[in-house]
Design a protein around this motif. Structure first.
Motif, PDB file in Angstrom:
ATOM      1  N   THR A  70       0.824  -1.200   0.000  1.00 12.30           N
ATOM      2  CA  THR A  70       0.000   0.000   0.000  1.00 12.30           C
ATOM      3  C   THR A  70       0.862   1.256   0.000  1.00 12.30           C
ATOM      4  O   THR A  70       1.996   1.237   0.474  1.00 12.30           O
ATOM      5  CB  THR A  70      -0.954   0.005   1.212  1.00 12.30           C
ATOM      6  OG1 THR A  70      -1.792   1.150   1.144  1.00 12.30           O
ATOM      7  CG2 THR A  70      -0.181   0.010   2.513  1.00 12.30           C
ATOM      8  N   HIS A  71       0.335   2.326  -0.579  1.00 12.29           N
ATOM      9  CA  HIS A  71       0.977   3.638  -0.452  1.00 12.29           C
ATOM     10  C   HIS A  71      -0.094   4.716  -0.559  1.00 12.29           C
ATOM     11  O   HIS A  71      -1.194   4.459  -1.062  1.00 12.29           O
ATOM     12  CB  HIS A  71       2.071   3.825  -1.514  1.00 12.29           C
ATOM     13  CG  HIS A  71       1.554   3.950  -2.914  1.00 12.29           C
ATOM     14  ND1 HIS A  71       1.128   2.870  -3.659  1.00 12.29           N
ATOM     15  CD2 HIS A  71       1.368   5.034  -3.706  1.00 12.29           C
ATOM     16  CE1 HIS A  71       0.728   3.271  -4.858  1.00 12.29           C
ATOM     17  NE2 HIS A  71       0.857   4.592  -4.918  1.00 12.29           N
ATOM     18  N   ALA A  72       0.243   5.903  -0.065  1.00 14.09           N
ATOM     19  CA  ALA A  72      -0.713   7.017  -0.112  1.00 14.09           C
ATOM     20  C   ALA A  72      -0.329   7.933  -1.259  1.00 14.09           C
ATOM     21  O   ALA A  72       0.850   8.128  -1.538  1.00 14.09           O
ATOM     22  CB  ALA A  72      -0.693   7.775   1.212  1.00 14.09           C
ATOM     23  N   GLU A  73      -1.355   8.455  -1.935  1.00 12.58           N
ATOM     24  CA  GLU A  73      -1.088   9.395  -3.015  1.00 12.58           C
ATOM     25  C   GLU A  73      -1.763  10.719  -2.671  1.00 12.58           C
ATOM     26  O   GLU A  73      -2.931  10.740  -2.268  1.00 12.58           O
ATOM     27  CB  GLU A  73      -1.680   8.832  -4.319  1.00 12.58           C
ATOM     28  CG  GLU A  73      -1.295   9.634  -5.548  1.00 12.58           C
ATOM     29  CD  GLU A  73      -1.922   9.053  -6.829  1.00 12.58           C
ATOM     30  OE1 GLU A  73      -1.704   7.850  -7.120  1.00 12.58           O
ATOM     31  OE2 GLU A  73      -2.633   9.806  -7.522  1.00 12.58           O
ATOM     32  N   HIS A  74      -1.011  11.804  -2.833  1.00 12.55           N
ATOM     33  CA  HIS A  74      -1.580  13.135  -2.629  1.00 12.55           C
ATOM     34  C   HIS A  74      -2.424  13.476  -3.852  1.00 12.55           C
ATOM     35  O   HIS A  74      -1.917  13.460  -4.973  1.00 12.55           O
ATOM     36  CB  HIS A  74      -0.444  14.144  -2.446  1.00 12.55           C
ATOM     37  CG  HIS A  74      -0.922  15.560  -2.411  1.00 12.55           C
ATOM     38  ND1 HIS A  74      -1.428  16.144  -1.269  1.00 12.55           N
ATOM     39  CD2 HIS A  74      -0.992  16.502  -3.379  1.00 12.55           C
ATOM     40  CE1 HIS A  74      -1.791  17.383  -1.540  1.00 12.55           C
ATOM     41  NE2 HIS A  74      -1.537  17.632  -2.812  1.00 12.55           N
ATOM     42  N   VAL A  75      -3.692  13.781  -3.639  1.00 17.64           N
ATOM     43  CA  VAL A  75      -4.578  14.088  -4.767  1.00 17.64           C
ATOM     44  C   VAL A  75      -5.092  15.523  -4.604  1.00 17.64           C
ATOM     45  O   VAL A  75      -5.884  15.801  -3.702  1.00 17.64           O
ATOM     46  CB  VAL A  75      -5.769  13.099  -4.835  1.00 17.64           C
ATOM     47  CG1 VAL A  75      -6.630  13.385  -6.065  1.00 17.64           C
ATOM     48  CG2 VAL A  75      -5.275  11.656  -4.855  1.00 17.64           C
ATOM     49  N   PRO A  76      -4.652  16.446  -5.462  1.00 16.53           N
ATOM     50  CA  PRO A  76      -5.173  17.811  -5.393  1.00 16.53           C
ATOM     51  C   PRO A  76      -6.688  17.832  -5.622  1.00 16.53           C
ATOM     52  O   PRO A  76      -7.239  16.892  -6.199  1.00 16.53           O
ATOM     53  CB  PRO A  76      -4.444  18.531  -6.553  1.00 16.53           C
ATOM     54  CG  PRO A  76      -3.258  17.678  -6.855  1.00 16.53           C
ATOM     55  CD  PRO A  76      -3.661  16.269  -6.522  1.00 16.53           C
ATOM     56  N   ALA A  77      -7.327  18.906  -5.193  1.00 23.85           N
ATOM     57  CA  ALA A  77      -8.776  19.051  -5.381  1.00 23.85           C
ATOM     58  C   ALA A  77      -9.118  18.906  -6.864  1.00 23.85           C
ATOM     59  O   ALA A  77      -8.345  19.318  -7.737  1.00 23.85           O
ATOM     60  CB  ALA A  77      -9.238  20.415  -4.867  1.00 23.85           C
TER      61      ALA A  77
END
Ligand code: AVJ
Ligand code: FE
Length: 444
Positions: free
Chosen positions: A210-217
């Motif tokens: 698993t990994h986290a992804e930064h998702v802009p608005a």
């Protein structure tokens, strides 16, 4: 109680195995002999192959590889070993036709199937009785079979109508006018992609780790693109305007003289949808099912784009008040009212039919009613390791020629609805039960 012990309780896995085998055999039982040896999709194997493949795969993975069991019939096991989507440009593939001479007799395939099923079932019982038994392999063969139930439905869809009968009482849900399309705002946040190995009793290698992804608005359509919306593109001459198409997609349109989605047909001035059991006047509220190429062209025409996998995940599972959800609607196990999946229907249902399945942001039908194409090429997550006993499952498709699909179709079983599950197909493979929605842009 950890996930492992939870799944050890009760005979659910054996029940799933029996249910799977019953579903597939019931499907085949309705098939006339010449259809059984026919090839409804020219680039896929004939139907006879899949009746052998599912039991052969289960037997090879669980009985032979893991438990060291004996062969049933080496040559049949080899014949039925592997069947994935061949390349669209494969030449020499047989057109529709009967291949009875080139395959074993139907009765021999049935005998092989029954013997493999008997041995696999006994092996599952053995694994369930052993506290250290290789449960993952049982999950793997069960999920492999259910994925083939879905790909079989793609073949079934391509069968001539006279070769199949609807189940008693089945009628497609046509609906009325499409719901109002709208753009929904999803605020900046993090999407969790993939899953940690110890979080679930089973996950395929491409879901790990698993990994986290930064998702802009971003803004995303509340509903999947409907037939009514897509018709505007067709009628505006979208299939004749090279501007909207990538060069390889444009070449594909020209080569095959494609002027509309595979699931549509033109009857004089009117459009129909080629349903599972017969044509129906094009239901305006159904999500359109199209290739990745067509979805991308439509999005470009509207001044929008397909969501990335991270954007899909945010739109579907993001929660302003807590960690990522398990399902768009929350933690509750999937029920019929949440969406069109689990063989609820053989066809799409009208968009807007499942408000109970909406995500935290109010985006509807993210799980069910057709897979959703993403803009993300199918590729390994950082830290990917191929499954040792089945290394080609995902790795063979990390070639930039496949795109990630998320969500589910009517022919996807509930066991596959977990957040991390990833499906993938080639961008111009027209048989998949997949639609799309668009993100961004100033459009609707
Ligand atoms: C994950 C659905 C793309 O059918 O091609 C079945 C699943 N792989 N047997 C496919 C699969 C090997 C695969 N998809
Ligand atoms: Fe397979």
């Amino acid at each position: 109680m950890n996930a492992r012990t939870e799944f050890r309780i009760g005979p659910q896995l054996l029940e799933q195995f029996d249910r799977n085998r019953r579903r597939m055999q019931a499907l085949y039982a309705t098939l006339p002999d010449d259809a059984y040896f026919g090839r409804p999709i020219p680039l896929r194997n004939p139907l006879v192959f899949y009746e052998g493949h599912v039991p052969a795969f289960s037997h090879a993975q669980l009985v032979r590889k893991v438990l060291g069991g004996a062969a049933i019939d080496e040559s049949l096991e080899h014949l039925f070993a592997r069947g994935i989507d061949p390349h669209e440009s494969t030449t020499g593939a047989k057109a529709r036709g009967n291949e009875a001479d080139e395959w074993p007799d139907r009765a021999d395939v049935a005998a092989f199937r029954d013997e493999a099923d008997r041995r696999v079932r006994a092996a599952i019982e053995r694994v369930l009785d052993d506290p250290d038994g290789p449960l993952e392999v049982v999950h793997r063969i069960l999920e492999h079979e259910t994925m083939h139930h879905e790909t079989l439905m793609y073949l079934w869809h391509a069968l001539p109508f006279e070769d199949k009968r609807p189940p008693d009482g089945y009628a497609p849900d046509i609906g009325g006018a499409p719901p109002q399309q709208a753009m929904v705002e999803v605020p900046v946040g993090r999407a969790q992609l993939g899953v940690a190995r110890d979080e679930l009793p089973f996950a395929w290698d491409n879901e790990l780790p698993t990994h986290a992804e930064h998702v802009p608005a971003f803004r995303i359509q509340r509903h999947k693109v409907t037939n009514a919306e897509y018709l505007e593109f067709v009628e505006a001459g979208g299939y004749r305007d090279q501007r909207w198409w990538k060069s390889e997609d444009w070449a594909w349109l020209r080569e095959h003289a494609i002027e509309h989605p595979h699931f549509w047909q033109r009857d004089g001035q009117a459009w129909s949808w080629r349903g599972m059991f017969g044509p129906v006047a094009l239901p305006p509220a159904w999500p359109v099912w199209v290739t990745h190429a067509e979805a991308s062209a439509y999005a470009r025409w509207r001044g929008m784009a397909l969501p990335t996998e991270g954007q899909y995940q945010r739109a579907a599972l993001g929660d302003p008040d807590g960690p990522q959800r398990r399902f768009p609607w929350g933690e509750e196990a999937p029920q019929e009212h949440h969406g069109n999946f689990g063989f609820k229907s053989y066809d799409p249902q009208p968009s807007g039919s499942h408000p109970d399945g909406a995500s935290a942001w109010g985006v509807e039908d993210l799980v069910g009613n057709g897979w959703e194409w993403t803009a993300t090429p199918f590729a390994p997550f950082p830290g990917f390791v191929p499954m040792p006993e089945y290394p080609e499952y995902s790795a063979d498709f990390f070639d930039g020629q496949h795109y990630v699909m998320k969500g589910a179709s009517p022919a996807t079983v509930v066991e596959l609805l977990r957040p991390s599950f990833r499906n993938w197909f080639r961008p111009r493979y027209p048989y998949v039960f997949a639609g799309f929605r668009c993100v961004g842009g100033a459009g609707r």
